[in-house]
Scaffold this active site. Structure first.
Site, PDB file in Angstrom:
ATOM      1  N   SER A 173      48.946  35.720  32.810  1.00  0.00           N
ATOM      2  CA  SER A 173      48.091  35.115  33.971  1.00  0.00           C
ATOM      3  C   SER A 173      48.544  33.783  34.473  1.00  0.00           C
ATOM      4  O   SER A 173      47.990  33.470  35.528  1.00  0.00           O
ATOM      5  CB  SER A 173      46.656  35.290  33.456  1.00  0.00           C
ATOM      6  OG  SER A 173      46.564  34.038  32.102  1.00  0.00           O
ATOM      7  N   HIS A 201      45.452  41.493  35.750  1.00  0.00           N
ATOM      8  CA  HIS A 201      46.225  40.820  36.834  1.00  0.00           C
ATOM      9  C   HIS A 201      47.315  42.052  37.610  1.00  0.00           C
ATOM     10  O   HIS A 201      47.500  41.741  38.772  1.00  0.00           O
ATOM     11  CB  HIS A 201      47.075  39.753  36.561  1.00  0.00           C
ATOM     12  CG  HIS A 201      46.421  38.584  36.321  1.00  0.00           C
ATOM     13  ND1 HIS A 201      45.446  37.759  37.208  1.00  0.00           N
ATOM     14  CD2 HIS A 201      45.986  38.222  35.183  1.00  0.00           C
ATOM     15  CE1 HIS A 201      45.030  36.752  36.478  1.00  0.00           C
ATOM     16  NE2 HIS A 201      45.028  37.029  35.220  1.00  0.00           N
ATOM     17  N   LYS A 231      39.022  40.677  39.291  1.00  0.00           N
ATOM     18  CA  LYS A 231      40.322  40.190  40.315  1.00  0.00           C
ATOM     19  C   LYS A 231      40.505  40.999  41.392  1.00  0.00           C
ATOM     20  O   LYS A 231      39.745  40.932  42.186  1.00  0.00           O
ATOM     21  CB  LYS A 231      41.338  40.096  39.055  1.00  0.00           C
ATOM     22  CG  LYS A 231      40.901  38.745  38.409  1.00  0.00           C
ATOM     23  CD  LYS A 231      41.684  38.659  36.838  1.00  0.00           C
ATOM     24  CE  LYS A 231      41.168  37.292  36.219  1.00  0.00           C
ATOM     25  NZ  LYS A 231      41.251  37.463  34.931  1.00  0.00           N
TER      26      LYS A 231
HETATM   27  C1  LIG Z   1      40.622  36.939  33.722  1.00  0.00           C
HETATM   28  C2  LIG Z   1      41.308  37.593  32.652  1.00  0.00           C
HETATM   29  C3  LIG Z   1      40.418  38.090  31.615  1.00  0.00           C
HETATM   30  C4  LIG Z   1      38.808  37.911  31.613  1.00  0.00           C
HETATM   31  O1  LIG Z   1      38.442  38.734  32.537  1.00  0.00           O
HETATM   32  P1  LIG Z   1      36.992  38.286  32.982  1.00  0.00           P
HETATM   33  O2  LIG Z   1      36.654  39.600  33.670  1.00  0.00           O
HETATM   34  O3  LIG Z   1      37.274  37.264  33.996  1.00  0.00           O
HETATM   35  O4  LIG Z   1      36.000  37.746  31.845  1.00  0.00           O
HETATM   36  C5  LIG Z   1      41.075  38.747  30.507  1.00  0.00           C
HETATM   37  N1  LIG Z   1      42.469  38.692  30.397  1.00  0.00           N
HETATM   38  C6  LIG Z   1      43.340  38.141  31.213  1.00  0.00           C
HETATM   39  C7  LIG Z   1      44.742  38.260  30.947  1.00  0.00           C
HETATM   40  C8  LIG Z   1      42.678  37.716  32.177  1.00  0.00           C
HETATM   41  O5  LIG Z   1      43.368  37.087  33.244  1.00  0.00           O
END
Ligand SMILES: *Cc1c(COP(=O)(O)O)cnc(C)c1O
Length: 378
Positions: A173, A201, A231
């Site tokens: 991320s 992602h 996302k």
């Molecule tokens: C954003 C993210 C999460 C958390 O997801 P949410 O739905 O925002 O709680 C988990 N793992 C990774 C790698 C992320 O980037």
């Protein structure tokens, strides 16, 4: 706490919440200022897509606002159920389970699949939610250097744990690079471990939107796949896809699934529309690819720092010191460009960076503006 807050300020580590008005997008109003935003994870520009908004209106009229109860009581709506089936089919796994957030999904999967006698192997750059999940599981946590499969193999070979799971970000991320999925699967097979892929992602973006799973990972019963849906999917929530018995077991045992109110069903209705947009989203993905190429070309000769190797919409510009990254971020903001400085503890010390994220909602002109501004502030 007051002393602690002062210390954070002095170290340029104090976090502030910027205030957004209106809808998420490439152009937003933040703290009252109109800016071009290079920091959302809305990679396909679906967060404010009219088709999703329309789906929300229809669902709102049909089912109201709140889910009213947890999934195992009376909160499991047909929209949740239909989305799970559609998601499983789309990513090519037998079954899926919808969680309220990615954070909860990681807690749910890791606490359920690995026991206190188990061992969890995690990449050092894994997302914080995977680290927290590992701790909550009570299993021993062994971390390996970023994508270092030689070190991971040594650790697997030395393990005497009953059950083992390898857990990794699929697209990292804060770095934007991609985990070597098939090589990880080789190790999981050789040492009889689960492989858990957190594709927060990659889903919606990689491989026609199906995410970063390879054909082998798709076909393997030991691979458990996670997509988060706040996302690229533009909504909220997270879906775990796996063998049907794994999903059934999670429904029985995963406390972060069982002991929380189901997400509002209208969100699942939006997700069904989002999935259709992702499936039909080649033009969005093509625009994103072209923005990535434009940015990388434009910043190739930058003296300030260099873009980290990444083929994804996450394009971090490595700076080093916290204070420098913050100053640059502020200089860009004065030019109407919002690019956050990412600092410790989110990234290792002395690797502060500008985390540039691109979206299909950007125009080529937005990207050109960022490239030019970075050369000027350099
Ligand atoms: C954003 C993210 C999460 C958390 O997801 P949410 O739905 O925002 O709680 C988990 N793992 C990774 C790698 C992320 O980037």
């Amino acid at each position: 706490m007051q002393q602690g807050l002062e210390a954070l300020k002095a170290d340029h580590l104090e976090r502030r919440r910027r205030l957004l008005d209106g809808a998420q997008g490439a152009h937003v109003t933040i703290d009252g200022q109109r800016v071009v935003s290079f920091c959302s994870n809305d990679y396909l520009g679906l967060a404010a897509e009219p088709a999703l908004v329309a789906a929300a209106h229809v669902a709102l009229d049909a089912c109201g606002v709140g889910a009213g109860a947890a999934h195992l009581i009376t909160g499991h709506h047909r929209f949740h159920h239909d989305f799970e089936a559609a998601f499983a089919r789309f990513v090519g796994k037998p079954a899926a389970l919808l969680f309220s957030t990615g954070y909860l999904a990681n807690l749910g999967v890791l606490t359920t699949l690995v026991s206190r006698q188990g061992e969890l192997f995690g990449d050092k750059l894994n997302h914080a939610s995977l680290v927290d999940a590992a701790q909550l599981s009570g299993a021993s946590l062994t971390r390996y250097r970023h994508n270092d499969l030689v070190q991971l193999e040594g650790q697997l070979a030395a393990s005497t744990a009953q059950d083992k799971i390898i857990a990794t970000d699929l697209v990292f991320s804060m770095d934007g690079d991609i985990a070597p999925v098939d090589a990880l699967l080789d190790l999981a097979e050789r040492y009889d471990a689960w492989l858990y892929l957190d594709d927060a992602h990659g889903f919606g973006v990689l491989n026609d939107g199906r995410g970063g799973m390879t054909d082998r990972a798709r076909a393997s019963d030991r691979v458990i796949y996670l997509a988060t849906l706040g996302k690229a999917a533009g909504v909220a929530g997270a879906a775990v896809a796996a063998h049907a018995s794994v999903i059934d077991w999670l429904i029985q045992k995963a406390r972060p699934y069982i002991y929380t109110t189901a997400s509002p069903p209208l969100l699942a209705a939006c997700l069904l529309e989002s999935l259709r947009q992702i499936e039909a989203g080649d033009a969005r993905r093509e625009r994103l690819r072209s923005h990535i190429a434009q940015l990388r070309q434009g910043l190739a000769g930058l003296r300030l720092g260099s873009l980290m190797p990444s083929a994804t919409p996450i394009q971090p510009l490595l700076i080093g010191a916290n204070a420098d990254a913050v100053r640059l971020s502020q200089a860009l903001l004065q030019r109407g460009l919002l690019v956050p400085a990412i600092r410790t503890p989110t990234v290792p010390i002395n690797t502060a960076r500008l985390r540039i994220t691109l979206s299909a909602a950007h125009s080529a002109d937005d990207v050109a503006q960022l490239v030019e501004a970075l050369h000027v502030v350099a």
